[in-house]
Design an enzyme around this catalytic site. Structure first.
Site, PDB file in Angstrom:
ATOM      1  N   SER A 163      11.541 -59.594  -9.637  1.00 18.32           N
ATOM      2  CA  SER A 163      10.757 -58.360  -9.624  1.00 18.32           C
ATOM      3  C   SER A 163       9.915 -58.309 -10.884  1.00 18.32           C
ATOM      4  O   SER A 163      10.270 -58.901 -11.913  1.00 18.32           O
ATOM      5  CB  SER A 163      11.695 -57.142  -9.583  1.00 18.32           C
ATOM      6  OG  SER A 163      10.998 -55.945  -9.855  1.00 18.32           O
ATOM      7  N   TYR A 176      18.942 -52.824 -13.404  1.00 13.37           N
ATOM      8  CA  TYR A 176      18.087 -53.632 -12.537  1.00 13.37           C
ATOM      9  C   TYR A 176      17.157 -54.523 -13.346  1.00 13.37           C
ATOM     10  O   TYR A 176      17.053 -55.729 -13.090  1.00 13.37           O
ATOM     11  CB  TYR A 176      17.280 -52.709 -11.616  1.00 13.37           C
ATOM     12  CG  TYR A 176      16.408 -53.441 -10.627  1.00 13.37           C
ATOM     13  CD1 TYR A 176      16.974 -54.143  -9.562  1.00 13.37           C
ATOM     14  CD2 TYR A 176      15.023 -53.405 -10.721  1.00 13.37           C
ATOM     15  CE1 TYR A 176      16.183 -54.803  -8.635  1.00 13.37           C
ATOM     16  CE2 TYR A 176      14.218 -54.060  -9.796  1.00 13.37           C
ATOM     17  CZ  TYR A 176      14.801 -54.762  -8.765  1.00 13.37           C
ATOM     18  OH  TYR A 176      14.019 -55.418  -7.854  1.00 13.37           O
TER      19      TYR A 176
END
Length: 270
Positions: A163, A176
């Site tokens: 990501s 995350y």
């Protein structure tokens, strides 16, 4: 056949016409019962691959598998495996069933993951840290460890789904962002380790993509501010994964392909 003594074989150039033909290849996409993973496994099936659909919910796995079979040019039946990748025995069963069914593994796409939002003040932050790292990182290591002997036999390739949050810090994305940053380094280390064995390892980094669970406020923000004025779709990410798995990318390893429509230019506004 070469054009002249100083050129490379023209057949290598002509072969590019078929670089997206995955007939005879076996592709395993984790987290392929929904979202980006579903888009990836569908595209590989359309391109002729034998595919493995896997996720934690049997009904979702079966639904996607039925759709995937209809998309296959030869109506190839995918392998369906319901598995929790945080459990070693499930990972081993996933890989073993893949080899038992298809006899080989050519492409491993580590897509399964979660993206909770919390910050350092949350009383359960360490529990969430353990959960995210177990799913988004440790499970990837376990899956690759189990699959790599078979990938080495086929000169296969590994694609890890990361990501832009790996390099753009975001509020309330402590666990995350950290897990994805670690995944990027894992990819680079494995590219060094597995390159001599004939296995390429790369990363794809999406940003906000229109799948279930993404807040509508995030989607609207991207549509207003991102350079291309639209949100990513699973197919956008799937095309990048297919490219990295194809012969067009046979000299690419240890790289991070950002597929975000320019969202990273905004920093992390979320």
């Amino acid at each position: 056949m070469a054009l002249n003594a100083n050129d490379y074989p023209i057949d290598d150039y002509l072969a590019v016409k078929n670089s997206r033909n995955f007939t005879g290849k076996v592709v395993l996409v984790t987290g392929s019962s929904s979202g980006i993973g579903e888009g990836v496994v569908k595209l590989f099936s359309i391109l002729g691959a034998k595919v493995v659909v896997t996720g934690r919910k049997e009904a979702d796995v079966h639904k996607v598998a039925q759709e995937v079979q209809q998309l296959s040019p030869d109506k190839l039946k995918p392998l369906e495996v319901t598995a929790d990748l945080t459990k070693r025995e499930d990972v081993e069963r996933l890989i073993n069933e893949t080899i038992k069914t298809f006899g080989q593994l050519d492409v491993l796409v580590n897509n399964a993951g979660i993206y909770p939002t919390s910050d350092i003040h949350d009383k359960n932050i360490t529990d969430e840290f353990d959960l995210v790292f177990n799913i988004d990182l440790r499970a990837v290591v376990q899956t690759i460890h189990t699959a790599v002997p078979y990938l080495e036999k086929t000169n296969g390739t590994i694609i890890d789904m990361s990501s832009v949050s790996a390099f753009l810090a975001g509020k309330s994305q402590l666990t995350y962002c950290s897990a994805k940053a670690a995944l990027n380094m894992l990819t680079e280390v494995l590219a060094l380790e597995l390159g001599p064995k004939g296995v390429r390892v790369n990363t794809v980094s999406p940003a906000v993509t229109e799948v279930d669970g993404i807040p509508k406020t995030w989607i609207e923000l991207v549509r207003q501010l991102a350079p291309l004025r639209r949100v990513g779709e699973p197919l956008d990410i799937a095309k990048a994964v297919v490219f990295l798995a194809s012969t067009d990318a046979q000299y690419i390893t240890g790289e991070n392909l950002v597929v975000d429509g320019g969202q990273h230019f905004l920093g992390n506004p979320l």
